[in-house]
Design a protein around this motif. Structure first.
Motif, PDB file in Angstrom:
ATOM      1  N   GLN A 152      33.861  24.042-113.994  1.00  0.00           N
ATOM      2  CA  GLN A 152      33.507  22.492-114.331  1.00  0.00           C
ATOM      3  C   GLN A 152      34.239  21.840-113.000  1.00  0.00           C
ATOM      4  OE1 GLN A 152      35.438  24.384-116.166  1.00  0.00           O
ATOM      5  NE2 GLN A 152      34.274  24.171-118.494  1.00  0.00           N
ATOM      6  N   GLN A 153      33.461  20.841-112.601  1.00  0.00           N
ATOM      7  CA  GLN A 153      33.708  19.920-111.540  1.00  0.00           C
ATOM      8  C   GLN A 153      34.498  18.777-111.841  1.00  0.00           C
ATOM      9  OE1 GLN A 153      32.882  21.068-108.149  1.00  0.00           O
ATOM     10  NE2 GLN A 153      32.092  22.865-109.373  1.00  0.00           N
ATOM     11  N   ASP A 154      34.365  18.452-112.977  1.00  0.00           N
ATOM     12  CA  ASP A 154      35.123  17.095-113.459  1.00  0.00           C
ATOM     13  C   ASP A 154      36.658  17.428-114.107  1.00  0.00           C
ATOM     14  OD1 ASP A 154      36.057  14.567-114.269  1.00  0.00           O
ATOM     15  OD2 ASP A 154      35.091  14.919-116.162  1.00  0.00           O
ATOM     16  N   PRO A 155      37.677  17.161-113.283  1.00  0.00           N
ATOM     17  CA  PRO A 155      39.183  17.445-113.472  1.00  0.00           C
ATOM     18  C   PRO A 155      39.385  17.191-114.900  1.00  0.00           C
ATOM     19  CG  PRO A 155      39.064  16.567-111.433  1.00  0.00           C
ATOM     20  CD  PRO A 155      37.757  16.316-111.968  1.00  0.00           C
ATOM     21  N   ASP A 156      38.954  15.934-115.521  1.00  0.00           N
ATOM     22  CA  ASP A 156      39.316  15.637-116.683  1.00  0.00           C
ATOM     23  C   ASP A 156      38.742  16.614-117.828  1.00  0.00           C
ATOM     24  OD1 ASP A 156      41.021  13.289-115.896  1.00  0.00           O
ATOM     25  OD2 ASP A 156      39.198  11.874-115.747  1.00  0.00           O
ATOM     26  N   TYR A 157      37.579  16.854-117.566  1.00  0.00           N
ATOM     27  CA  TYR A 157      36.862  17.565-118.703  1.00  0.00           C
ATOM     28  C   TYR A 157      37.428  19.148-118.671  1.00  0.00           C
ATOM     29  CZ  TYR A 157      33.158  20.175-120.709  1.00  0.00           C
ATOM     30  OH  TYR A 157      32.520  20.953-121.597  1.00  0.00           O
ATOM     31  N   LEU A 158      37.680  19.336-117.224  1.00  0.00           N
ATOM     32  CA  LEU A 158      38.284  20.733-117.273  1.00  0.00           C
ATOM     33  C   LEU A 158      39.745  20.789-117.899  1.00  0.00           C
ATOM     34  CD1 LEU A 158      38.233  23.760-116.399  1.00  0.00           C
ATOM     35  CD2 LEU A 158      39.346  22.984-114.269  1.00  0.00           C
ATOM     36  N   TYR A 159      40.617  19.992-117.844  1.00  0.00           N
ATOM     37  CA  TYR A 159      41.763  19.694-118.479  1.00  0.00           C
ATOM     38  C   TYR A 159      41.714  19.870-119.853  1.00  0.00           C
ATOM     39  CZ  TYR A 159      46.353  17.636-119.364  1.00  0.00           C
ATOM     40  OH  TYR A 159      47.536  17.275-120.151  1.00  0.00           O
ATOM     41  N   LYS A 160      40.809  18.934-120.192  1.00  0.00           N
ATOM     42  CA  LYS A 160      40.680  18.928-121.917  1.00  0.00           C
ATOM     43  C   LYS A 160      40.104  20.162-122.424  1.00  0.00           C
ATOM     44  CE  LYS A 160      39.998  13.788-122.063  1.00  0.00           C
ATOM     45  NZ  LYS A 160      38.976  12.660-122.255  1.00  0.00           N
ATOM     46  N   ASN A 161      39.172  20.497-121.622  1.00  0.00           N
ATOM     47  CA  ASN A 161      38.424  21.932-122.010  1.00  0.00           C
ATOM     48  C   ASN A 161      39.634  23.155-122.100  1.00  0.00           C
ATOM     49  OD1 ASN A 161      36.619  23.892-122.837  1.00  0.00           O
ATOM     50  ND2 ASN A 161      35.845  23.918-120.637  1.00  0.00           N
ATOM     51  N   VAL A 162      40.639  23.366-121.141  1.00  0.00           N
ATOM     52  CA  VAL A 162      41.397  24.439-121.152  1.00  0.00           C
ATOM     53  C   VAL A 162      42.447  24.298-122.050  1.00  0.00           C
ATOM     54  CG1 VAL A 162      40.716  25.106-118.650  1.00  0.00           C
ATOM     55  CG2 VAL A 162      42.828  23.509-119.139  1.00  0.00           C
ATOM     56  N   LEU A 163      42.906  23.091-122.325  1.00  0.00           N
ATOM     57  CA  LEU A 163      43.941  22.972-123.596  1.00  0.00           C
ATOM     58  C   LEU A 163      43.253  22.954-124.813  1.00  0.00           C
ATOM     59  CD1 LEU A 163      45.967  19.542-122.400  1.00  0.00           C
ATOM     60  CD2 LEU A 163      46.821  21.980-122.915  1.00  0.00           C
ATOM     61  N   ARG A 164      42.151  22.805-125.113  1.00  0.00           N
ATOM     62  CA  ARG A 164      41.358  22.881-126.334  1.00  0.00           C
ATOM     63  C   ARG A 164      41.445  24.396-126.598  1.00  0.00           C
ATOM     64  NH1 ARG A 164      36.356  21.071-125.701  1.00  0.00           N
ATOM     65  NH2 ARG A 164      35.740  23.074-125.146  1.00  0.00           N
ATOM     66  N   ASN A 165      40.905  25.018-125.569  1.00  0.00           N
ATOM     67  CA  ASN A 165      40.533  26.634-125.611  1.00  0.00           C
ATOM     68  C   ASN A 165      42.000  27.232-125.795  1.00  0.00           C
ATOM     69  OD1 ASN A 165      38.021  26.039-125.357  1.00  0.00           O
ATOM     70  ND2 ASN A 165      37.746  26.871-123.333  1.00  0.00           N
ATOM     71  N   ALA A 166      43.002  26.888-124.929  1.00  0.00           N
ATOM     72  CA  ALA A 166      44.018  27.570-125.086  1.00  0.00           C
ATOM     73  C   ALA A 166      44.975  27.422-126.501  1.00  0.00           C
ATOM     74  CB  ALA A 166      45.090  27.144-123.936  1.00  0.00           C
ATOM     75  N   THR A 167      45.023  26.178-127.325  1.00  0.00           N
ATOM     76  CA  THR A 167      45.233  26.090-128.487  1.00  0.00           C
ATOM     77  C   THR A 167      44.412  26.893-129.470  1.00  0.00           C
ATOM     78  OG1 THR A 167      45.837  23.645-127.697  1.00  0.00           O
ATOM     79  CG2 THR A 167      45.711  23.850-130.107  1.00  0.00           C
ATOM     80  N   TYR A 168      43.256  26.965-129.235  1.00  0.00           N
ATOM     81  CA  TYR A 168      42.398  27.814-130.256  1.00  0.00           C
ATOM     82  C   TYR A 168      42.887  29.254-130.001  1.00  0.00           C
ATOM     83  CZ  TYR A 168      38.796  30.284-132.461  1.00  0.00           C
ATOM     84  OH  TYR A 168      37.981  31.127-133.115  1.00  0.00           O
ATOM     85  N   ALA A 169      43.174  29.545-128.800  1.00  0.00           N
ATOM     86  CA  ALA A 169      43.559  31.257-128.580  1.00  0.00           C
ATOM     87  C   ALA A 169      44.935  31.334-129.008  1.00  0.00           C
ATOM     88  CB  ALA A 169      43.397  31.366-127.074  1.00  0.00           C
ATOM     89  N   HIS A 170      45.912  30.579-128.832  1.00  0.00           N
ATOM     90  CA  HIS A 170      47.060  30.732-129.192  1.00  0.00           C
ATOM     91  C   HIS A 170      47.376  30.694-130.660  1.00  0.00           C
ATOM     92  CE1 HIS A 170      51.222  29.118-130.528  1.00  0.00           C
ATOM     93  NE2 HIS A 170      51.368  29.918-129.370  1.00  0.00           N
ATOM     94  N   ASP A 171      46.599  29.590-131.535  1.00  0.00           N
ATOM     95  CA  ASP A 171      46.531  29.864-132.860  1.00  0.00           C
ATOM     96  C   ASP A 171      46.159  31.049-133.664  1.00  0.00           C
ATOM     97  OD1 ASP A 171      47.981  27.332-132.783  1.00  0.00           O
ATOM     98  OD2 ASP A 171      46.033  26.183-133.351  1.00  0.00           O
ATOM     99  N   ARG A 172      44.829  31.485-132.971  1.00  0.00           N
ATOM    100  CA  ARG A 172      43.964  32.530-133.350  1.00  0.00           C
ATOM    101  C   ARG A 172      45.077  33.912-133.371  1.00  0.00           C
ATOM    102  NH1 ARG A 172      39.668  33.281-129.843  1.00  0.00           N
ATOM    103  NH2 ARG A 172      41.211  34.612-128.510  1.00  0.00           N
TER     104      ARG A 172
END
Length: 165
Positions: free
Chosen positions: A42-62
């Motif tokens: 991803q080139q957009d820092p805001d998008y990447l920031y939200k994306n990695v936080l969302r994915n990290a939350t999902y992975a942590h909960d899983r």
């Protein structure tokens, strides 16, 4: 500065504001690992920031749902998982195993019913994989009451498995 480093700096700033060892810190640590991955383009820092936080939350909960800190084996293929975050009874085969899992569930339901108005609902939330604090919040009880209820249920589940085994 490359996008990934902008995001890592943002995540590290956020990490410095959370309690060490907390769920939020663990998620942010995982998000930093994800942001550093070469597969993230991803080139957009805001998008990447939200994306990695969302994915990290999902992975942590899983991973929390999958990992049982203490796994007791009962009668072949019936697993009773007693962990910090849930109670799970999984029967994987015969009618006898299903009956034993149902019997344990009924026992825990009876115990929960004696713990107050919140008991049975609290147990059902635990059995869906919620943590005691999340289950307590869902049924409207304090964190301390949630952990006392969890400890009582865990004590009865362990005693039942030892008696039945």
């Amino acid at each position: 500065m490359p996008t990934r480093w902008v995001v890592v700096a943002k995540l590290q700033a956020r990490r410095s504001k959370v309690r060490p060892g907390s769920r939020d810190e663990q998620i942010i640590e995982r998000a930093i690992d994800l942001a550093l991955s070469d597969r993230r383009t991803q080139q957009d820092p805001d998008y990447l920031y939200k994306n990695v936080l969302r994915n990290a939350t999902y992975a942590h909960d899983r991973s929390g749902r999958r990992a049982c800190a203490s796994l007791l084996r009962y009668c072949g293929d019936v697993d009773i998982c007693l962990a910090d975050n849930s109670i799970d009874v999984v029967a994987t085969g015969t009618v006898e195993e299903d009956a034993e899992a149902t019997e344990l569930h009924q026992h825990l339901t009876n115990v929960a019913a004696g713990l107050g108005n919140h008991g049975v609902t609290f147990l059902e939330h635990l059995m869906t994989g919620r943590r005691p604090t999340e289950a307590g919040l869902a049924v409207g009880i304090s964190k301390a009451t949630a952990y006392r209820t969890w400890a009582t249920l865990k004590k009865h589940a362990v005693a039942w498995t030892q008696q039945a085994g």
